[in-house]
Motif scaffolding. Sequence first.
Motif, PDB file in Angstrom:
ATOM      1  N   LEU A 182       5.262  -1.510  -2.792  1.00 36.80           N
ATOM      2  CA  LEU A 182       4.972  -2.330  -1.628  1.00 36.80           C
ATOM      3  C   LEU A 182       5.897  -3.544  -1.575  1.00 36.80           C
ATOM      4  CD1 LEU A 182       1.056  -2.276  -1.728  1.00 36.80           C
ATOM      5  CD2 LEU A 182       2.506  -1.153  -0.029  1.00 36.80           C
ATOM      6  N   ALA A 183       6.157  -4.146  -2.725  1.00 36.07           N
ATOM      7  CA  ALA A 183       6.985  -5.348  -2.770  1.00 36.07           C
ATOM      8  C   ALA A 183       8.433  -5.066  -2.410  1.00 36.07           C
ATOM      9  CB  ALA A 183       6.900  -5.992  -4.153  1.00 36.07           C
ATOM     10  N   ASP A 184       8.973  -3.915  -2.842  1.00 33.30           N
ATOM     11  CA  ASP A 184      10.393  -3.640  -2.569  1.00 33.30           C
ATOM     12  C   ASP A 184      10.615  -2.791  -1.315  1.00 33.30           C
ATOM     13  OD1 ASP A 184       9.919  -0.936  -3.241  1.00 33.30           O
ATOM     14  OD2 ASP A 184      10.726  -1.137  -5.263  1.00 33.30           O
ATOM     15  N   GLY A 185       9.545  -2.442  -0.613  1.00 34.79           N
ATOM     16  CA  GLY A 185       9.676  -1.703   0.637  1.00 34.79           C
ATOM     17  C   GLY A 185       9.762  -0.200   0.487  1.00 34.79           C
ATOM     18  N   THR A 186       9.623   0.301  -0.733  1.00 29.73           N
ATOM     19  CA  THR A 186       9.625   1.762  -0.915  1.00 29.73           C
ATOM     20  C   THR A 186       8.451   2.392  -0.165  1.00 29.73           C
ATOM     21  OG1 THR A 186      10.635   1.507  -3.099  1.00 29.73           O
ATOM     22  CG2 THR A 186       9.573   3.626  -2.617  1.00 29.73           C
ATOM     23  N   VAL A 187       7.330   1.688  -0.152  1.00 29.52           N
ATOM     24  CA  VAL A 187       6.164   2.087   0.640  1.00 29.52           C
ATOM     25  C   VAL A 187       5.959   1.041   1.717  1.00 29.52           C
ATOM     26  CG1 VAL A 187       3.667   2.420   0.647  1.00 29.52           C
ATOM     27  CG2 VAL A 187       5.035   3.356  -1.224  1.00 29.52           C
ATOM     28  N   ARG A 188       5.965   1.479   2.971  1.00 26.43           N
ATOM     29  CA  ARG A 188       5.745   0.579   4.101  1.00 26.43           C
ATOM     30  C   ARG A 188       4.421   0.916   4.772  1.00 26.43           C
ATOM     31  NH1 ARG A 188       9.819   0.879   8.588  1.00 26.43           N
ATOM     32  NH2 ARG A 188       8.153  -0.370   9.530  1.00 26.43           N
ATOM     33  N   LEU A 189       3.596  -0.112   4.966  1.00 20.06           N
ATOM     34  CA  LEU A 189       2.295   0.079   5.604  1.00 20.06           C
ATOM     35  C   LEU A 189       2.117  -0.846   6.795  1.00 20.06           C
ATOM     36  CD1 LEU A 189       0.048   0.261   2.393  1.00 20.06           C
ATOM     37  CD2 LEU A 189       1.008   2.171   3.688  1.00 20.06           C
ATOM     38  N   ASP A 190       3.210  -1.426   7.305  1.00 20.81           N
ATOM     39  CA  ASP A 190       3.102  -2.362   8.420  1.00 20.81           C
ATOM     40  C   ASP A 190       2.750  -1.627   9.705  1.00 20.81           C
ATOM     41  OD1 ASP A 190       5.758  -1.772   9.991  1.00 20.81           O
ATOM     42  OD2 ASP A 190       6.348  -1.953   7.887  1.00 20.81           O
ATOM     43  N   GLY A 215       4.337  -0.742  12.237  1.00 12.45           N
ATOM     44  CA  GLY A 215       5.258   0.269  12.742  1.00 12.45           C
ATOM     45  C   GLY A 215       5.646   1.329  11.735  1.00 12.45           C
ATOM     46  N   ALA A 216       4.929   1.398  10.624  1.00 10.17           N
ATOM     47  CA  ALA A 216       5.280   2.366   9.580  1.00 10.17           C
ATOM     48  C   ALA A 216       5.106   3.796  10.063  1.00 10.17           C
ATOM     49  CB  ALA A 216       4.408   2.125   8.347  1.00 10.17           C
ATOM     50  N   ASP A 217       5.986   4.668   9.605  1.00 13.90           N
ATOM     51  CA  ASP A 217       5.856   6.093   9.858  1.00 13.90           C
ATOM     52  C   ASP A 217       4.774   6.630   8.919  1.00 13.90           C
ATOM     53  OD1 ASP A 217       6.382   9.002   9.280  1.00 13.90           O
ATOM     54  OD2 ASP A 217       7.891   8.703  10.829  1.00 13.90           O
ATOM     55  N   ARG A 218       3.691   7.139   9.482  1.00 11.58           N
ATOM     56  CA  ARG A 218       2.545   7.525   8.663  1.00 11.58           C
ATOM     57  C   ARG A 218       2.868   8.661   7.708  1.00 11.58           C
ATOM     58  NH1 ARG A 218      -1.107   7.134  14.043  1.00 11.58           N
ATOM     59  NH2 ARG A 218      -1.700   4.925  13.880  1.00 11.58           N
ATOM     60  N   ASP A 219       3.622   9.642   8.162  1.00 12.07           N
ATOM     61  CA  ASP A 219       3.972  10.753   7.275  1.00 12.07           C
ATOM     62  C   ASP A 219       4.857  10.287   6.132  1.00 12.07           C
ATOM     63  OD1 ASP A 219       2.497  12.559   8.748  1.00 12.07           O
ATOM     64  OD2 ASP A 219       4.198  13.200   9.967  1.00 12.07           O
ATOM     65  N   ASP A 220       5.831   9.428   6.435  1.00  9.19           N
ATOM     66  CA  ASP A 220       6.709   8.913   5.382  1.00  9.19           C
ATOM     67  C   ASP A 220       5.912   8.096   4.370  1.00  9.19           C
ATOM     68  OD1 ASP A 220       8.814  10.104   6.666  1.00  9.19           O
ATOM     69  OD2 ASP A 220       9.676   8.248   7.461  1.00  9.19           O
ATOM     70  N   ALA A 221       5.018   7.249   4.873  1.00  9.16           N
ATOM     71  CA  ALA A 221       4.201   6.431   3.969  1.00  9.16           C
ATOM     72  C   ALA A 221       3.308   7.311   3.099  1.00  9.16           C
ATOM     73  CB  ALA A 221       3.361   5.447   4.775  1.00  9.16           C
ATOM     74  N   HIS A 222       2.748   8.351   3.699  1.00  6.24           N
ATOM     75  CA  HIS A 222       1.879   9.276   2.964  1.00  6.24           C
ATOM     76  C   HIS A 222       2.631   9.910   1.803  1.00  6.24           C
ATOM     77  CE1 HIS A 222      -1.721  12.017   2.986  1.00  6.24           C
ATOM     78  NE2 HIS A 222      -0.878  12.758   2.289  1.00  6.24           N
ATOM     79  N   LEU A 227       3.486   7.367  -0.949  1.00  6.07           N
ATOM     80  CA  LEU A 227       2.319   7.058  -1.776  1.00  6.07           C
ATOM     81  C   LEU A 227       2.019   8.181  -2.758  1.00  6.07           C
ATOM     82  CD1 LEU A 227       0.012   5.495   0.963  1.00  6.07           C
ATOM     83  CD2 LEU A 227       0.834   4.299  -1.076  1.00  6.07           C
ATOM     84  N   LEU A 228       2.079   9.418  -2.283  1.00  3.61           N
ATOM     85  CA  LEU A 228       1.798  10.558  -3.164  1.00  3.61           C
ATOM     86  C   LEU A 228       2.798  10.668  -4.306  1.00  3.61           C
ATOM     87  CD1 LEU A 228       0.783  13.454  -0.726  1.00  3.61           C
ATOM     88  CD2 LEU A 228      -0.681  12.274  -2.378  1.00  3.61           C
ATOM     89  N   SER A 229       4.002  10.176  -4.089  1.00  4.84           N
ATOM     90  CA  SER A 229       5.035  10.273  -5.127  1.00  4.84           C
ATOM     91  C   SER A 229       4.862   9.255  -6.243  1.00  4.84           C
ATOM     92  CB  SER A 229       6.425  10.100  -4.494  1.00  4.84           C
ATOM     93  OG  SER A 229       6.629   8.759  -4.081  1.00  4.84           O
ATOM     94  N   ILE A 245      -6.164   5.308   2.366  1.00  4.79           N
ATOM     95  CA  ILE A 245      -5.168   4.329   2.793  1.00  4.79           C
ATOM     96  C   ILE A 245      -4.596   4.715   4.151  1.00  4.79           C
ATOM     97  CG2 ILE A 245      -2.894   3.356   2.267  1.00  4.79           C
ATOM     98  CD1 ILE A 245      -3.618   3.655  -0.722  1.00  4.79           C
ATOM     99  N   ARG A 246      -4.341   6.004   4.344  1.00  8.02           N
ATOM    100  CA  ARG A 246      -3.778   6.443   5.625  1.00  8.02           C
ATOM    101  C   ARG A 246      -4.760   6.181   6.771  1.00  8.02           C
ATOM    102  NH1 ARG A 246       0.039  11.524   6.979  1.00  8.02           N
ATOM    103  NH2 ARG A 246      -0.073  11.381   9.252  1.00  8.02           N
ATOM    104  N   ALA A 247      -6.025   6.453   6.543  1.00  7.58           N
ATOM    105  CA  ALA A 247      -7.014   6.260   7.610  1.00  7.58           C
ATOM    106  C   ALA A 247      -7.224   4.791   7.930  1.00  7.58           C
ATOM    107  CB  ALA A 247      -8.333   6.910   7.213  1.00  7.58           C
TER     108      ALA A 247
END
Length: 482
Positions: free
Chosen positions: A408-416, A418-425, A428-430, A442-444
């Motif tokens: 979250l701190a380095d932007g590898t996971v974006r949850l803002d 405008g985040a792309d939900r599939d990319d964020a999903h 996170l799984l990785s 988290i997605r919901a």
Amino acid sequence: MSDFRQPHPGTRRRLEGVIDEDARYEAVRGRDARFDGEFFFAVGTTGIYCRPSCPAVTPKRHNVRFYPTAAAAQSAGFRACRRCRPDAVPGSAEWNVRADVVGRAMRLIKDGVVDREGVGGLAVHLGYSARQVQRQLTAEVGAGPVALARAQRAHTARVLLGTTTLPVTEIAFAAGFASVRQFNDTIKAVYAATPSELRAAAPRGGPAVRRVAAPSAGIPLRLAYRGPYQVTAVFDLLAGEAIPGIEEVDGPRGRRTYRRMLRLPHGTAVAAVDERQPPRGRTRHPGGWLDARLHLTDPRDLTTAVQRLRRLFDLDADPYAVDERLGADPRLAPLVAARPGLRSPGAADPEEFAVRALVGRAGAELLVRRYGKALDSPYGTLTHLFPEPAAIAEGEPHGTLAALTSALADGTVRLDAGADRDDAHQALLSLPGMDARTVAVIRARALGDPDVAPPGEDVPDAWRPWRSYALQYLRTQEQEAH
């Protein structure tokens, strides 16, 4: 990236019945509040645009034009109706649930990204060129990012003019305008009045419109929603999740107040929202608002704070579309009939929620005590801000929590917004140790996806695209049974 994703399935269903302009006109004739915010109509002979439920005399059909957003109507030269205040209606549910670039762009603009970073910053967040974003927004919503942000700034200014005694010059910059001249010109174009005239015409007398000396004293707001709203269920959920120090729920059930700290782009805020029950006797097109107050350290954060509260309380949802689909299922039909308008709450701070989803309530309390930033002046029982991901990652350098907060701190996971939900999903799984069920939660909640089916849950495809809402109905039933 050259292709834009298709809209989320089902998000256009509310408008399918009124896509034809003659049918939209019938909705205007019927003053149908179900479509407030879904589209706007303008009258060529008066130069005014309104919400569908405007109580004024219905104009003749040949004088009416339709627009998908208030910004589109404003860009076409129409000014806002002073009677129905079309800029104050709930936002279109479509922009909040769509997963394509237009939906993501609309969420980012609401969050104030264009005001803070310009169109170029918006494009960077989306991963497209500024020209592509401009073209797509203009084609679908009738206005580009600058016009959409301008309409939002005008609404913010109107709220500040009506609820505070701040000097007009301070309001201009607090609302996001670059100059007082730009502010004056925009207010005149949108409302056909000067800022001073708008202030003089603002309602007086009630607590929801009582003017305060400055934003630090608390800006009173009405957070509008469409359709039925099961407010008690939302407050029950928030009360069960509240983390001491950063949020609280107090008062008797049915008349509670939810308070929490917000970390915002320019400062912090204390938000307070009341458990206001819907007015009795309004059954044809129910709707209403939640009374709220914002204590801001910087008034420039007003728009962003309001949008985060709207996402937390799921105020831009379309309960008619949700309940129509879920109410057709034999298993859910009695639940929908008993609790129409049940919401799927989001998160006021997506990164905070992701951490809380991973560590649980007790773990989150511990993190607040260890790494939370203490307020200079506590606000009642609110004493801290939830720790930022970087602070947690530094203090907890091992395990899944470290992996999540570092990402979250380095932007590898974006949850803002405008985040792309599939990319964020997938991101996170990785992460090592992250399980699929936590990612689904988290997605919901953090990403506001209306159609999440956590692994292991009996959630059939027939409930799509509203599976997050279906689970809320089932869980509410289980909680009340116990």
